[in-house]
Design a protein around this motif. Structure first.
Motif, PDB file in Angstrom:
ATOM      1  N   VAL A 233     -15.888   0.587  27.449  1.00  0.00           N
ATOM      2  CA  VAL A 233     -16.492   1.922  27.369  1.00  0.00           C
ATOM      3  C   VAL A 233     -16.002   2.669  26.129  1.00  0.00           C
ATOM      4  O   VAL A 233     -14.940   2.364  25.577  1.00  0.00           O
ATOM      5  CB  VAL A 233     -16.226   2.753  28.645  1.00  0.00           C
ATOM      6  N   CYS A 234     -16.810   3.669  25.685  1.00  0.00           N
ATOM      7  CA  CYS A 234     -16.520   4.306  24.396  1.00  0.00           C
ATOM      8  C   CYS A 234     -15.477   5.408  24.510  1.00  0.00           C
ATOM      9  O   CYS A 234     -14.776   5.709  23.552  1.00  0.00           O
ATOM     10  CB  CYS A 234     -17.806   4.849  23.772  1.00  0.00           C
ATOM     11  N   GLY A 235     -15.400   6.061  25.670  1.00  0.00           N
ATOM     12  CA  GLY A 235     -14.444   7.150  25.837  1.00  0.00           C
ATOM     13  C   GLY A 235     -14.903   8.466  25.229  1.00  0.00           C
ATOM     14  O   GLY A 235     -14.192   9.472  25.302  1.00  0.00           O
ATOM     15  N   LYS A 236     -16.101   8.487  24.625  1.00  0.00           N
ATOM     16  CA  LYS A 236     -16.524   9.696  23.895  1.00  0.00           C
ATOM     17  C   LYS A 236     -17.880  10.248  24.317  1.00  0.00           C
ATOM     18  O   LYS A 236     -18.217  11.372  23.985  1.00  0.00           O
ATOM     19  CB  LYS A 236     -16.629   9.370  22.402  1.00  0.00           C
ATOM     20  N   CYS A 237     -18.698   9.414  24.968  1.00  0.00           N
ATOM     21  CA  CYS A 237     -20.062   9.886  25.277  1.00  0.00           C
ATOM     22  C   CYS A 237     -20.011  10.886  26.440  1.00  0.00           C
ATOM     23  O   CYS A 237     -18.961  11.123  27.032  1.00  0.00           O
ATOM     24  CB  CYS A 237     -20.970   8.707  25.612  1.00  0.00           C
ATOM     25  N   ARG A 238     -21.158  11.439  26.764  1.00  0.00           N
ATOM     26  CA  ARG A 238     -21.213  12.460  27.811  1.00  0.00           C
ATOM     27  C   ARG A 238     -20.660  11.908  29.127  1.00  0.00           C
ATOM     28  O   ARG A 238     -19.873  12.564  29.810  1.00  0.00           O
ATOM     29  CB  ARG A 238     -22.669  12.906  27.964  1.00  0.00           C
ATOM     30  N   ALA A 239     -21.070  10.677  29.488  1.00  0.00           N
ATOM     31  CA  ALA A 239     -20.609  10.105  30.756  1.00  0.00           C
ATOM     32  C   ALA A 239     -19.095   9.906  30.739  1.00  0.00           C
ATOM     33  O   ALA A 239     -18.397  10.263  31.692  1.00  0.00           O
ATOM     34  CB  ALA A 239     -21.320   8.773  31.014  1.00  0.00           C
ATOM     35  N   CYS A 240     -18.574   9.356  29.645  1.00  0.00           N
ATOM     36  CA  CYS A 240     -17.121   9.128  29.551  1.00  0.00           C
ATOM     37  C   CYS A 240     -16.367  10.448  29.628  1.00  0.00           C
ATOM     38  O   CYS A 240     -15.370  10.571  30.346  1.00  0.00           O
ATOM     39  CB  CYS A 240     -16.776   8.403  28.251  1.00  0.00           C
ATOM     40  N   LEU A 241     -16.848  11.445  28.895  1.00  0.00           N
ATOM     41  CA  LEU A 241     -16.136  12.719  28.846  1.00  0.00           C
ATOM     42  C   LEU A 241     -16.165  13.437  30.189  1.00  0.00           C
ATOM     43  O   LEU A 241     -15.309  14.258  30.487  1.00  0.00           O
ATOM     44  CB  LEU A 241     -16.720  13.624  27.752  1.00  0.00           C
TER      45      LEU A 241
ATOM     46  N   TYR B 182     -20.894   4.913  33.702  1.00  0.00           N
ATOM     47  CA  TYR B 182     -22.248   5.200  33.201  1.00  0.00           C
ATOM     48  C   TYR B 182     -22.265   5.307  31.672  1.00  0.00           C
ATOM     49  O   TYR B 182     -23.199   5.856  31.108  1.00  0.00           O
ATOM     50  CB  TYR B 182     -22.776   6.517  33.774  1.00  0.00           C
ATOM     51  N   CYS B 183     -21.216   4.843  30.999  1.00  0.00           N
ATOM     52  CA  CYS B 183     -21.114   4.979  29.532  1.00  0.00           C
ATOM     53  C   CYS B 183     -22.407   4.550  28.828  1.00  0.00           C
ATOM     54  O   CYS B 183     -22.974   3.504  29.119  1.00  0.00           O
ATOM     55  CB  CYS B 183     -19.941   4.139  29.021  1.00  0.00           C
ATOM     56  N   PHE B 184     -22.854   5.390  27.883  1.00  0.00           N
ATOM     57  CA  PHE B 184     -24.099   5.106  27.156  1.00  0.00           C
ATOM     58  C   PHE B 184     -23.855   4.208  25.954  1.00  0.00           C
ATOM     59  O   PHE B 184     -24.785   3.763  25.306  1.00  0.00           O
ATOM     60  CB  PHE B 184     -24.717   6.401  26.591  1.00  0.00           C
ATOM     61  N   ASP B 185     -22.607   4.040  25.577  1.00  0.00           N
ATOM     62  CA  ASP B 185     -22.331   3.452  24.260  1.00  0.00           C
ATOM     63  C   ASP B 185     -21.208   2.422  24.369  1.00  0.00           C
ATOM     64  O   ASP B 185     -20.154   2.577  23.764  1.00  0.00           O
ATOM     65  CB  ASP B 185     -21.933   4.603  23.308  1.00  0.00           C
ATOM     66  N   THR B 186     -21.468   1.381  25.150  1.00  0.00           N
ATOM     67  CA  THR B 186     -20.399   0.405  25.348  1.00  0.00           C
ATOM     68  C   THR B 186     -20.196  -0.421  24.079  1.00  0.00           C
ATOM     69  O   THR B 186     -21.132  -0.678  23.333  1.00  0.00           O
ATOM     70  CB  THR B 186     -20.711  -0.525  26.536  1.00  0.00           C
TER      71      THR B 186
END
Ligand code: APR
Ligand code: ZN
Ligand code: ZN
Length: 354
Positions: free
Chosen positions: A85-93, A99-103
């Motif tokens: 997971v990216c840790g930065k997208c809306r879902a991560c934050l 639900y990360c959008f940017d794996t």
């Protein structure tokens, strides 16, 4: 282990695993479970990007890492997960990394010796001595655990345990019903026990599965070929229905049973994955008239960095028996046979040891 083309038998090939680039790691695989999803890849049910490098429920030791990788180092014992997971997208934050959008899985560069690009199953491809992944797909856990046990958290067992403890938020004293007791459903039973559920009602159409579910912690069992499971669950819960119902089959009739078997304020957790043509018709008054929650569970809504080490620690302390999910350990050339056994429902998990 390669799936060369739609419905063709799997076969062992020599592959080329490049050195890890920035953000990547090469892992020496020690064990990898055989999952339905590998079979779906082989059958062409996921996409047509053959040849696939199968295997995605794996644990092993990091062999080398690319520049700038700081979270894992060579020698670390890790479980692989299929989403970095990216840790930065809306879902991560918002604290919902599942639900990360940017794996950021590794951009795959593994090939056959003739240069043919491989598509690793779920971005992992671990029916292999070594595999290239994103460092974010590696989670360090206590190396005291057997690799064939650890790898199972990489997919089905985590999905089931997480459905109970993360998505369903099963609490001490709750009544829980689990519909469908294959590997995922049994893991949900084990998760419900871990969370302190008072009643755990296992439902299946196969008595063998109900026996296994009992050994995982089910307090009651219902064969839904013989008995209406909704009635049985209501009866066992004082007429109310279960606080949490976990559906681990993925069929319209079991979705319906789950919907009606919950307490009015209960939670339904959907883990079973339906096919695109499946539909379910429900009276809107029943949808409106019931409170509670209807939730689907993705990979057990797990956070690998939080959940993998915790569950391995509980296993090592003897409080969660992950070893019970390993029916057999096999060699790499036995994967085709393991698919057949899985198809017949004879195993919870066959695990390839390398
Ligand atoms: N009612 C109750 N149980 C059923 C029914 C039914 N109508 N039909 C099948 N089952 C039982 C089977 O007997 C089996 O024990 O459901 C179980 C399914 O188990 P597996 O085939 O081993 O599948 P599993 O790996 O547990 O995955 C279950 O979860 O994550 C998803 O994609 C996965 O949809 C799949 C589901
Ligand atoms: Zn993200
Ligand atoms: Zn899987």
């Amino acid at each position: 282990m390669i799936a060369p083309g739609k419905d063709e038998p799997v076969r062992i090939e020599t592959i080329v695993v490049p050195d890890p680039g920035p953000g990547e790691a090469v892992v020496r695989v020690q064990a990898c479970g055989v999952c339905h999803t590998d079979l779906h890849y082989k059958q062409g049910g996921i996409n047509d990007d053959f040849p696939f490098l199968l295997g995605h429920e794996a644990a092993g030791v990091v062999e080398s890492v690319g520049d700038d990788v700081t979270d894992v180092a060579p020698g670390d014992f890790v479980i692989l997960n299929w989403r970095a997971v990216c840790g930065k997208c809306r879902a991560c934050l918002r604290g919902r990394p599942w639900y990360c959008f940017d794996t950021h899985n590794a951009k795959q560069r593994m090939t056959l010796t003739d240069g043919t690009e491989l598509s690793p199953a779920l971005g992992i491809g671990a029916f292999a001595e070594k595999t290239l992944v994103a460092a974010g797909q590696c989670t360090k856990v206590d190396p005291a655990v057997a690799p064939e046990v650890a790898g199972l958290l990489g997919c089905g067992v985590m999905a089931g345990i997480g459905a109970a403890i993360n998505t369903g938020s099963v609490g001490r004293g709750d009544s829980v019903a689990v519909i469908g007791c294959g590997g995922v459903g049994d893991a949900a039973v084990a998760g419900a026990r871990l969370a302190g559920a008072a009643k755990i009602i296992a439902v299946d159409i196969d008595d063998r599965k109900l026996d296994t579910a009992r050994s995982m912690g089910a307090t009651h069992t219902v064969n839904s070929r013989e008995t209406d499971p909704v009635e049985a669950i209501r009866e066992l819960t004082g007429g109310f229905g279960a606080d949490v119902v976990i559906e681990a089959v993925g069929r319209p009739e079991t979705y319906r049973q789950a919907f009606y078997a919950r307490d009015l304020a209960g939670t339904v957790v959907l883990v079973g994955v339906p096919t695109p043509e499946m539909k379910l018709e429900l009276p809107l008054l029943d949808v409106f008239g019931r409170g509670g929650a209807l939730k689907s569970s993705w990979y057990g809504d797990c956070l690998p960095s939080r959940d993998f080490p915790m569950l391995i620690d509980l296993h090592l302390q003897g409080r969660l028996d992950l070893g019970a999910f390993v029916t057999e350990t096999i060699q790499l050339d036995e994967v085709e046979k393991a698919f057949e056994r899985m198809h017949r429902g004879d195993v919870l998990r066959s695990v390839v040891v390398l």
